[in-house]
Design a protein around this motif. Structure first.
Motif, PDB file in Angstrom:
ATOM      1  N   LYS A   1       2.473 -15.741  -5.024  1.00  0.00           N
ATOM      2  CA  LYS A   1       2.973 -15.454  -6.366  1.00  0.00           C
ATOM      3  C   LYS A   1       3.473 -14.013  -6.404  1.00  0.00           C
ATOM      4  O   LYS A   1       2.744 -13.088  -6.049  1.00  0.00           O
ATOM      5  N   TYR A   2       4.714 -13.826  -6.821  1.00  0.00           N
ATOM      6  CA  TYR A   2       5.330 -12.501  -6.894  1.00  0.00           C
ATOM      7  C   TYR A   2       5.425 -12.056  -8.342  1.00  0.00           C
ATOM      8  O   TYR A   2       5.799 -12.835  -9.213  1.00  0.00           O
ATOM      9  N   ILE A   3       5.102 -10.788  -8.579  1.00  0.00           N
ATOM     10  CA  ILE A   3       5.222 -10.195  -9.906  1.00  0.00           C
ATOM     11  C   ILE A   3       6.584  -9.512  -9.967  1.00  0.00           C
ATOM     12  O   ILE A   3       6.898  -8.687  -9.114  1.00  0.00           O
ATOM     13  N   SER A   4       7.369  -9.835 -10.972  1.00  0.00           N
ATOM     14  CA  SER A   4       8.666  -9.178 -11.137  1.00  0.00           C
ATOM     15  C   SER A   4       8.444  -7.799 -11.763  1.00  0.00           C
ATOM     16  O   SER A   4       7.818  -7.689 -12.821  1.00  0.00           O
ATOM     17  N   VAL A   5       8.924  -6.745 -11.073  1.00  0.00           N
ATOM     18  CA  VAL A   5       8.686  -5.366 -11.513  1.00  0.00           C
ATOM     19  C   VAL A   5      10.001  -4.592 -11.485  1.00  0.00           C
ATOM     20  O   VAL A   5      10.755  -4.693 -10.520  1.00  0.00           O
ATOM     21  N   GLU A   6      10.254  -3.826 -12.534  1.00  0.00           N
ATOM     22  CA  GLU A   6      11.403  -2.920 -12.540  1.00  0.00           C
ATOM     23  C   GLU A   6      11.144  -1.825 -11.514  1.00  0.00           C
ATOM     24  O   GLU A   6      10.025  -1.305 -11.424  1.00  0.00           O
ATOM     25  N   ILE A   7      12.167  -1.458 -10.762  1.00  0.00           N
ATOM     26  CA  ILE A   7      11.971  -0.452  -9.718  1.00  0.00           C
ATOM     27  C   ILE A   7      11.535   0.890 -10.306  1.00  0.00           C
ATOM     28  O   ILE A   7      10.752   1.614  -9.696  1.00  0.00           O
ATOM     29  N   ASN A   8      11.995   1.229 -11.509  1.00  0.00           N
ATOM     30  CA  ASN A   8      11.544   2.480 -12.154  1.00  0.00           C
ATOM     31  C   ASN A   8      10.031   2.475 -12.345  1.00  0.00           C
ATOM     32  O   ASN A   8       9.355   3.464 -12.053  1.00  0.00           O
ATOM     33  N   THR A   9       9.503   1.384 -12.836  1.00  0.00           N
ATOM     34  CA  THR A   9       8.061   1.252 -13.062  1.00  0.00           C
ATOM     35  C   THR A   9       7.305   1.343 -11.744  1.00  0.00           C
ATOM     36  O   THR A   9       6.273   2.011 -11.647  1.00  0.00           O
TER      37      THR A   9
ATOM     38  N   ASP B   1      -0.504  -1.581  -5.790  1.00  0.00           N
ATOM     39  CA  ASP B   1      -0.996  -1.592  -4.412  1.00  0.00           C
ATOM     40  C   ASP B   1      -1.672  -2.926  -4.089  1.00  0.00           C
ATOM     41  O   ASP B   1      -2.523  -3.400  -4.851  1.00  0.00           O
ATOM     42  N   GLY B   2      -1.263  -3.534  -2.967  1.00  0.00           N
ATOM     43  CA  GLY B   2      -1.857  -4.795  -2.546  1.00  0.00           C
ATOM     44  C   GLY B   2      -1.328  -6.012  -3.270  1.00  0.00           C
ATOM     45  O   GLY B   2      -1.820  -7.126  -3.059  1.00  0.00           O
ATOM     46  N   LYS B   3      -0.310  -5.823  -4.107  1.00  0.00           N
ATOM     47  CA  LYS B   3       0.256  -6.952  -4.855  1.00  0.00           C
ATOM     48  C   LYS B   3       1.634  -7.307  -4.306  1.00  0.00           C
ATOM     49  O   LYS B   3       2.378  -6.445  -3.856  1.00  0.00           O
ATOM     50  N   TYR B   4       1.933  -8.582  -4.375  1.00  0.00           N
ATOM     51  CA  TYR B   4       3.251  -9.054  -3.986  1.00  0.00           C
ATOM     52  C   TYR B   4       4.180  -8.931  -5.198  1.00  0.00           C
ATOM     53  O   TYR B   4       3.845  -9.425  -6.276  1.00  0.00           O
ATOM     54  N   ILE B   5       5.300  -8.266  -4.989  1.00  0.00           N
ATOM     55  CA  ILE B   5       6.214  -8.026  -6.104  1.00  0.00           C
ATOM     56  C   ILE B   5       7.636  -8.456  -5.742  1.00  0.00           C
ATOM     57  O   ILE B   5       7.980  -8.625  -4.574  1.00  0.00           O
ATOM     58  N   GLU B   6       8.437  -8.598  -6.784  1.00  0.00           N
ATOM     59  CA  GLU B   6       9.875  -8.797  -6.644  1.00  0.00           C
ATOM     60  C   GLU B   6      10.541  -7.659  -7.390  1.00  0.00           C
ATOM     61  O   GLU B   6      10.180  -7.374  -8.533  1.00  0.00           O
ATOM     62  N   ALA B   7      11.485  -6.979  -6.738  1.00  0.00           N
ATOM     63  CA  ALA B   7      12.162  -5.843  -7.357  1.00  0.00           C
ATOM     64  C   ALA B   7      13.635  -5.828  -6.966  1.00  0.00           C
ATOM     65  O   ALA B   7      14.017  -6.335  -5.908  1.00  0.00           O
TER      66      ALA B   7
ATOM     67  N   ALA C   1       8.165   7.020  -1.694  1.00  0.00           N
ATOM     68  CA  ALA C   1       7.168   6.837  -2.758  1.00  0.00           C
ATOM     69  C   ALA C   1       6.084   5.845  -2.352  1.00  0.00           C
ATOM     70  O   ALA C   1       4.990   5.859  -2.898  1.00  0.00           O
ATOM     71  N   GLY C   2       6.373   4.999  -1.403  1.00  0.00           N
ATOM     72  CA  GLY C   2       5.447   3.979  -0.923  1.00  0.00           C
ATOM     73  C   GLY C   2       6.196   3.052   0.007  1.00  0.00           C
ATOM     74  O   GLY C   2       7.355   3.317   0.352  1.00  0.00           O
ATOM     75  N   THR C   3       5.559   1.960   0.384  1.00  0.00           N
ATOM     76  CA  THR C   3       6.189   1.003   1.292  1.00  0.00           C
ATOM     77  C   THR C   3       6.134  -0.390   0.695  1.00  0.00           C
ATOM     78  O   THR C   3       5.134  -0.783   0.103  1.00  0.00           O
ATOM     79  N   LEU C   4       7.210  -1.107   0.883  1.00  0.00           N
ATOM     80  CA  LEU C   4       7.258  -2.522   0.551  1.00  0.00           C
ATOM     81  C   LEU C   4       7.218  -3.261   1.888  1.00  0.00           C
ATOM     82  O   LEU C   4       8.185  -3.252   2.652  1.00  0.00           O
ATOM     83  N   GLU C   5       6.049  -3.839   2.187  1.00  0.00           N
ATOM     84  CA  GLU C   5       5.817  -4.492   3.473  1.00  0.00           C
ATOM     85  C   GLU C   5       6.087  -5.981   3.368  1.00  0.00           C
ATOM     86  O   GLU C   5       6.130  -6.540   2.272  1.00  0.00           O
ATOM     87  N   LYS C   6       6.197  -6.606   4.535  1.00  0.00           N
ATOM     88  CA  LYS C   6       6.295  -8.066   4.622  1.00  0.00           C
ATOM     89  C   LYS C   6       7.402  -8.633   3.736  1.00  0.00           C
ATOM     90  O   LYS C   6       7.235  -9.685   3.109  1.00  0.00           O
ATOM     91  N   VAL C   7       8.529  -7.935   3.677  1.00  0.00           N
ATOM     92  CA  VAL C   7       9.646  -8.425   2.858  1.00  0.00           C
ATOM     93  C   VAL C   7      10.178  -9.689   3.498  1.00  0.00           C
ATOM     94  O   VAL C   7      10.700  -9.680   4.606  1.00  0.00           O
ATOM     95  N   ASP C   8       9.997 -10.793   2.788  1.00  0.00           N
ATOM     96  CA  ASP C   8      10.353 -12.110   3.322  1.00  0.00           C
ATOM     97  C   ASP C   8      11.450 -12.784   2.523  1.00  0.00           C
ATOM     98  O   ASP C   8      11.759 -13.965   2.732  1.00  0.00           O
TER      99      ASP C   8
END
Length: 135
Positions: A32-40, A49-55, A124-131
């Motif tokens: 399950k991916y959480i949709s997040v604005e890149i600014n946020t 951290d530790g959450k799967y997101i869509e941006a 600012a951080g890393t987006l890992e496991k981009v699938d």
């Protein structure tokens, strides 16, 4: 007759030029991916951290600079504080294809790691496991 033909073909041509492309690795669909604005996301990466997101952001895929940037201006300046280092899953797209997406607006899905700051700890951080990638 010419005008009628033009009226029919012009919209078809315009719509075919804007066709988006979508790529994903073969992975279980239960994530399950959480949709997040890149600014946020950039304001407080540890919140996700530790959450799967869509941006959505601007992609750069270069030597020592693989990131999802907030704006094209940030990408052009290589302002990595306004970007997430982006780690693509193997098999999503060949490197040559990712390089062609320079400065394009993309949608990606991955796992946030706020402790990892990418190349030379500059992001600012890393987006890992981009699938997943769509443009």
């Amino acid at each position: 007759m010419k005008n009628r033909l033009l009226t029919i073909l012009l919209p078809l041509f315009l719509f075919s030029c804007n066709e988006s492309k979508e790529f994903k690795t073969t992975k279980e669909e239960s994530t399950k991916y959480i949709s997040v604005e890149i600014n946020t996301l950039l304001e407080n990466p540890s919140r996700f951290d530790g959450k799967y997101i869509e941006a959505t952001g601007i992609l750069l895929y270069e030597f020592e600079n693989v990131g999802l940037y907030k704006t094209r201006a940030d990408a052009n300046r290589k302002d990595s504080k306004n970007a997430l280092w982006t780690d693509f899953e193997e098999g999503l797209l060949p490197e040559e294809e990712l390089e062609k997406l320079k400065n394009k607006k993309v949608i990606v899905r991955g796992l946030v790691n706020s402790a990892s700051k990418g190349h030379l700890m500059q992001f600012a951080g890393t987006l890992e496991k981009v699938d997943y990638l769509k443009y």
